[in-house]
Design a protein around this motif. Structure first.
Motif, short mmCIF file in Angstrom:
data_model
loop_
_atom_site.label_atom_id
_atom_site.label_comp_id
_atom_site.label_asym_id
_atom_site.label_seq_id
_atom_site.Cartn_x
_atom_site.Cartn_y
_atom_site.Cartn_z
N UNK A 95 -9.30 2.34 5.70
CA UNK A 95 -8.57 1.55 6.69
C UNK A 95 -7.12 1.29 6.35
N UNK A 96 -6.58 2.01 5.36
CA UNK A 96 -5.18 1.83 4.96
C UNK A 96 -4.37 3.01 5.50
N UNK A 97 -3.48 2.73 6.41
CA UNK A 97 -2.69 3.77 7.07
C UNK A 97 -1.66 4.38 6.12
N UNK A 98 -1.34 5.67 6.32
CA UNK A 98 -0.26 6.28 5.55
C UNK A 98 1.03 5.47 5.73
N UNK A 99 1.79 5.35 4.65
CA UNK A 99 3.02 4.58 4.69
C UNK A 99 2.84 3.13 4.28
N UNK A 100 1.62 2.74 3.89
CA UNK A 100 1.36 1.35 3.48
C UNK A 100 1.64 1.18 2.00
N UNK A 101 2.58 0.30 1.68
CA UNK A 101 2.91 0.01 0.28
C UNK A 101 1.71 -0.67 -0.38
N UNK A 102 1.55 -0.45 -1.68
CA UNK A 102 0.42 -1.03 -2.41
C UNK A 102 0.39 -2.55 -2.26
N UNK A 103 1.57 -3.15 -2.28
CA UNK A 103 1.67 -4.61 -2.17
C UNK A 103 1.14 -5.12 -0.83
N UNK A 104 1.15 -4.26 0.18
CA UNK A 104 0.73 -4.67 1.52
C UNK A 104 -0.75 -4.41 1.80
N UNK A 105 -1.46 -3.83 0.83
CA UNK A 105 -2.90 -3.60 0.99
C UNK A 105 -3.62 -4.95 0.86
N UNK A 106 -4.61 -5.21 1.71
CA UNK A 106 -5.36 -6.48 1.60
C UNK A 106 -5.98 -6.65 0.21
N UNK A 107 -6.08 -7.89 -0.23
CA UNK A 107 -6.61 -8.19 -1.56
C UNK A 107 -8.07 -7.77 -1.73
N UNK A 108 -8.82 -7.64 -0.63
CA UNK A 108 -10.23 -7.27 -0.76
C UNK A 108 -10.46 -5.75 -0.74
N UNK A 109 -9.38 -4.97 -0.71
CA UNK A 109 -9.49 -3.51 -0.77
C UNK A 109 -10.02 -3.11 -2.15
N UNK A 110 -10.82 -2.03 -2.19
CA UNK A 110 -11.34 -1.54 -3.46
C UNK A 110 -11.01 -0.06 -3.62
N UNK A 111 -11.03 0.41 -4.84
CA UNK A 111 -10.76 1.82 -5.14
C UNK A 111 -11.77 2.68 -4.38
#
Length: 53
Positions: A23-39
């Motif tokens: 659910x992370x679109x191309x162009x999304x900076x790491x800092x802007x990924x939601x905190x609940x995202x996992x590898x």
């Protein structure tokens, strides 16, 4: 944009690619990924990622 590496499995998050399956679109900076995202490879939290120097 800077890349980040998972210290558990060595997966590299590349902001130009994102994580479409997660659910992370191309162009999304790491800092802007939601905190609940996992590898997407090993499932560890965002805390396990370090900046690629």
């Amino acid at each position: 944009m800077q890349k980040y590496i998972c210290t558990a499995c060595q997966f590299i998050y590349d902001p130009e690619v994102g994580d479409p399956d997660g659910g992370i679109a191309p162009g999304t900076a790491f800092e802007d990924i939601p905190e609940d995202w996992v590898c997407p490879v090993c499932g560890v939290s965002k805390d396990f990622f370090e900046l690629v120097e």
